[in-house]
Design a protein around this motif. Structure first.
Motif, PDB file in Angstrom:
ATOM      1  N   MET A 290       0.847  -1.194   0.000  1.00  0.00           N
ATOM      2  CA  MET A 290       0.000   0.000   0.000  1.00  0.00           C
ATOM      3  C   MET A 290       0.881   1.241   0.000  1.00  0.00           C
ATOM      4  SD  MET A 290      -3.037  -1.255   0.049  1.00  0.00           S
ATOM      5  CE  MET A 290      -4.072   0.118   0.529  1.00  0.00           C
ATOM      6  N   GLU A 291       0.595   2.169  -0.904  1.00  0.00           N
ATOM      7  CA  GLU A 291       1.399   3.387  -1.009  1.00  0.00           C
ATOM      8  C   GLU A 291       0.718   4.530  -0.255  1.00  0.00           C
ATOM      9  OE1 GLU A 291       2.083   4.143  -5.102  1.00  0.00           O
ATOM     10  OE2 GLU A 291       3.261   2.343  -5.412  1.00  0.00           O
ATOM     11  N   LYS A 292       0.519   4.342   1.047  1.00  0.00           N
ATOM     12  CA  LYS A 292      -0.065   5.410   1.852  1.00  0.00           C
ATOM     13  C   LYS A 292       0.885   6.589   1.922  1.00  0.00           C
ATOM     14  CE  LYS A 292      -3.077   2.555   4.758  1.00  0.00           C
ATOM     15  NZ  LYS A 292      -3.410   2.161   6.145  1.00  0.00           N
ATOM     16  N   LYS A 293       2.109   6.318   2.371  1.00  0.00           N
ATOM     17  CA  LYS A 293       3.160   7.324   2.403  1.00  0.00           C
ATOM     18  C   LYS A 293       4.473   6.604   2.118  1.00  0.00           C
ATOM     19  CE  LYS A 293       0.897  10.128   5.958  1.00  0.00           C
ATOM     20  NZ  LYS A 293       1.028  10.670   7.332  1.00  0.00           N
TER      21      LYS A 293
ATOM     22  N   ASP B 288       2.242  16.541   8.043  1.00  0.00           N
ATOM     23  CA  ASP B 288       1.260  16.103   7.048  1.00  0.00           C
ATOM     24  C   ASP B 288       0.052  17.035   7.128  1.00  0.00           C
ATOM     25  OD1 ASP B 288      -0.383  14.901   5.238  1.00  0.00           O
ATOM     26  OD2 ASP B 288      -0.542  12.977   6.276  1.00  0.00           O
ATOM     27  N   PRO B 289      -0.015  18.058   6.257  1.00  0.00           N
ATOM     28  CA  PRO B 289      -1.118  19.018   6.301  1.00  0.00           C
ATOM     29  C   PRO B 289      -2.494  18.395   6.073  1.00  0.00           C
ATOM     30  CG  PRO B 289       0.709  19.889   5.004  1.00  0.00           C
ATOM     31  CD  PRO B 289       1.021  18.440   5.271  1.00  0.00           C
ATOM     32  N   LEU B 290      -2.543  17.204   5.473  1.00  0.00           N
ATOM     33  CA  LEU B 290      -3.844  16.556   5.271  1.00  0.00           C
ATOM     34  C   LEU B 290      -4.564  16.339   6.597  1.00  0.00           C
ATOM     35  CD1 LEU B 290      -5.703  15.251   3.074  1.00  0.00           C
ATOM     36  CD2 LEU B 290      -4.744  13.058   3.796  1.00  0.00           C
ATOM     37  N   ARG B 291      -3.801  16.282   7.681  1.00  0.00           N
ATOM     38  CA  ARG B 291      -4.404  16.072   8.995  1.00  0.00           C
ATOM     39  C   ARG B 291      -5.372  17.192   9.367  1.00  0.00           C
ATOM     40  NH1 ARG B 291       1.192  14.021  11.980  1.00  0.00           N
ATOM     41  NH2 ARG B 291       1.050  11.824  11.286  1.00  0.00           N
TER      42      ARG B 291
ATOM     43  N   ALA C  61      -1.290  15.847  -2.096  1.00  0.00           N
ATOM     44  CA  ALA C  61      -1.779  15.313  -3.367  1.00  0.00           C
ATOM     45  C   ALA C  61      -3.294  15.486  -3.455  1.00  0.00           C
ATOM     46  CB  ALA C  61      -1.406  13.838  -3.488  1.00  0.00           C
ATOM     47  N   GLY C  62      -3.759  15.855  -4.645  1.00  0.00           N
ATOM     48  CA  GLY C  62      -5.172  16.142  -4.847  1.00  0.00           C
ATOM     49  C   GLY C  62      -6.087  14.990  -4.490  1.00  0.00           C
ATOM     50  N   GLU C  63      -5.677  13.755  -4.828  1.00  0.00           N
ATOM     51  CA  GLU C  63      -6.545  12.613  -4.549  1.00  0.00           C
ATOM     52  C   GLU C  63      -6.706  12.364  -3.052  1.00  0.00           C
ATOM     53  OE1 GLU C  63      -2.559  10.857  -6.087  1.00  0.00           O
ATOM     54  OE2 GLU C  63      -3.821  12.629  -6.388  1.00  0.00           O
TER      55      GLU C  63
END
Length: 474
Positions: A64-67, A148-151, A185-187
Motif C-alpha cells: 500500500m502506497e499510503k506514504k 502532514d497538512p492533510l491532517r 496530493a489532490g486525490e
C-alpha cells in the motif's frame, strides 16, 4: 476504560511476531464499543510478517502506497476481498516513538497482540482514552499538521464522523497551517472531502472549514464569490447563498420521505451508489461558482445579470475535478449537475412542452434525481423580494411530480428500445446520411412522449414526416 472481549485471533498464531500492536482507529472503535471498520497492525519487519501471514492464510499481500516513508502491506482474503488487515512498519525504535508520530491523541493508542493472538495491555502515552471519553479531537503536537497538512482535513472528518469537538489549540493550529494544504496530493484531499460530505450533518462542518480558511485554500475560485451581490431573487451574496443551498440540500437528503413520499426509497438507492450523495452536496456548494466571472448589469434595467454562469461554472468545476484527481465518472457527474442546475427552473413553467421535459429526462437519465434535489435546494435558498412563497411551493410540488413520474412511467419508457431503426428508414427510400439520425431523433421523442407506442405507428409517422420533408429539415 478497558477493551471488551475481542476474540481477536489469527488462525496462524504460531507465526505472530513480537512485539505486535493493534493501533489507530481499530483501538478507538473498540474503546467506543464499536466493531472496527479496519484492522491496523504495527510491527518491525512488516513486509516479512505480512508475507508469512499471507502464505499461511493463502491470502494476497498488496503493498500500500499510503506514504513513502511508512511501508504498509495489506493482507487480503482471496475469497472475500472485504476481509483484510493492514500491517505497517513501526516508525522509530519503539511503539512509543511510533505513536508520537501519529495525528491525534484518539488515534495514538495501541493494544498489544500476544503470541496466541489475543489482545493484551493498552498503551496510551498521550491520554487518548480520556479524549475519547470527552469526545475531543486533539493534536499530538504542533508538528502534526506540518509533517502532514492533510491532517487538517482529517481533524474535520473525525469531528464530523464521530461527533467530537476539535480542541481549541488544535483549531488554532489548523487555521495557522491551512496554507500548507496545496502541498498535499489532490486525490488525498478529495478522499477526505468525500468522507466529510458523506456524514449526515456535513454542512455545519463546511461552514467551520470556511471559518478556518480551509476552503479558500482548497478552492481559490471561492473568494470571488464572497461579497458578490445578486439580483432580487436572492437575499444573500453568492457565497452565503451557496452555503445555504448546501444546508438545504442536506436537509432534503436527511428527510427524503417528507419530500418524495412513496418514492423516497428509490431516491435513496439512486444516491447511495458510489460518490453520488457527497458529490451532490459539493455541487450544491459550487453550483454558482461561475457567477463572479459572468456578472453584468443590464443596460436598460440596471438589473444584475449572470448570463452563462452555469456553463462557466461547469468549466471551473471541471478544472477543480482535474486538480483533485476525481475519476472520469465523478468528474462528468459533478460538471453535469453544475451545468444543468437551472434546467428544472426553466422547465417548471406551465408552458413548457412535454417534449422538452422528455429531452431533459433522456439527457439526464439517473442523474435527473440529484439534479432535481439540487434545484429544490437552490430555490429553497432564494428568499429575495422577487422570490415568492407561492413560487417555491409550486416548484417543490413540480419537483415531486417529476420524481414520481420518472419512477412510475418515464424510466421504463426511456429504457425501451427504438420502435424502428435506420435500416427501416432506408427501406422507406431514405438515403444513408445525417438526415436519418435527425428523423430517428424526432421519432424517439414521439416515442418518449407516448405519441407512438408500436412499430406500426412509428412507421406511419415516419412515412408522414418524409412526405412533409421532415427528414431533410429535422
Amino acid at each position: 476504560m478497558r477493551l471488551k472481549s475481542l476474540n481477536f485471533r489469527f488462525a496462524c498464531s504460531s507465526i505472530i511476531v513480537s512485539p505486535l500492536y493493534l493501533v489507530g482507529g481499530a483501538v478507538r472503535d473498540l474503546l467506543q464499543g464499536d466493531q472496527p471498520k479496519d484492522i491496523d497492525l504495527v510491527c518491525k519487519n512488516a513486509k516479512d510478517f505480512a508475507c508469512r501471514l499471507g502464505e499461511c492464510k493463502k491470502a494476497a499481500v498488496v503493498p500500500m502506497e499510503k506514504k513513502p516513508d511508512e511501508p504498509c502491506y495489506r493482507v487480503v482474503d482471496r475469497e472475500n476481498p472485504d476481509n483484510f488487515l493492514d500491517i505497517t512498519e513501526m516508525r522509530g525504535p519503539t511503539i512509543y516513538d511510533d505513536l508520537g508520530r501519529r495525528d491525534f491523541t484518539i488515534n495514538a493508542i495501541a493494544a498489544e497482540v500476544r503470541k496466541d493472538g489475543t489482545i493484551g495491555s493498552l498503551l496510551d502515552p498521550f491520554a487518548g482514552i480520556k479524549d475519547i471519553e470527552h469526545k475531543t479531537v486533539k493534536m499530538i503536537s504542533r508538528e502534526s499538521f506540518i509533517s502532514d497538512p492533510l491532517r487538517i482535513l482529517r481533524a474535520v472528518r473525525f469531528s464530523a464522523a464521530l461527533g467530537f469537538t476539535i480542541e481549541s489549540k488544535t483549531r488554532e493550529e489548523m487555521k495557522k497551517r491551512a496554507a500548507l494544504l496545496p502541498e498535499v496530493a489532490g486525490e488525498r484531499i478529495m478522499t477526505e472531502l468525500l468522507l466529510i460530505l458523506k456524514t449526515p450533518f456535513s454542512a455545519s462542518f463546511i461552514r467551520e472549514m470556511d471559518q478556518f480558511g480551509i476552503l479558500d485554500v482548497l478552492f481559490p475560485e471561492i473568494p470571488p464569490m464572497k461579497g458578490c451581490q445578486q439580483n432580487g431573487f436572492h437575499h444573500r451574496d453568492v457565497w452565503e447563498h451557496s452555503l445555504l443551498t448546501t444546508e438545504n440540500c442536506e436537509q432534503i437528503l436527511n428527510n427524503l420521505t417528507d419530500y418524495f413520499g412513496d418514492w423516497a426509497e428509490e431516491v435513496f438507492r439512486n444516491l447511495a451508489e458510489n460518490n453520488r450523495l457527497p458529490l451532490l452536496k459539493l455541487a450544491a456548494l459550487l453550483h454558482d461558482i461561475g457567477k463572479p466571472s459572468t456578472k453584468g448589469i443590464h443596460a436598460n434595467t440596471g438589473r444584475i445579470t449572470f448570463y452563462g454562469h452555469a456553463e462557466e461554472g461547469a468549466k471551473l468545476v471541471d478544472a477543480i475535478s482535474e486538480r483533485l484527481k476525481l475519476s472520469g465518472k465523478d468528474r462528468n457527474y459533478l460538471a453535469l449537475l453544475i451545468a444543468g442546475h437551472l434546467q428544472g427552473l426553466h422547465l417548471a413553467g406551465n408552458r413548457i412542452k412535454t417534449t422538452a421535459k422528455m429531452r431533459w429526462f433522456r439527457k439526464m437519465k439517473e442523474d435527473l434525481i440529484p439534479a432535481i434535489i439540487l434545484g429544490m435546494a437552490d430555490v429553497k435558498s432564494s428568499l429575495g423580494s422577487e422570490s415568492t412563497g407561492k413560487w417555491r411551493n409550486y416548484y417543490f410540488e413540480w419537483s415531486k411530480d417529476m420524481v414520481r413520474d420518472y419512477y412510475k412511467t418515464i424510466k421504463t419508457r426511456l429504457a425501451s428500445p427504438n420502435l424502428i431503426t435506420g435500416r427501416d428508414l432506408i427501406n422507406l427510400a431514405m438515403k444513408p446520411g445525417p438526415e436519418i439520425g435527425r428523423l430517428l431523433t424526432i421519432l424517439r421523442n414521439a416515442q418518449d412522449t407516448g405519441e407512438i407506442s408500436t412499430r406500426e405507428a412509428a412507421l406511419a409517422l415516419a412515412i408522414r414526416l418524409l412526405a412533409d420533408g421532415a427528414g431533410k429539415t429535422a
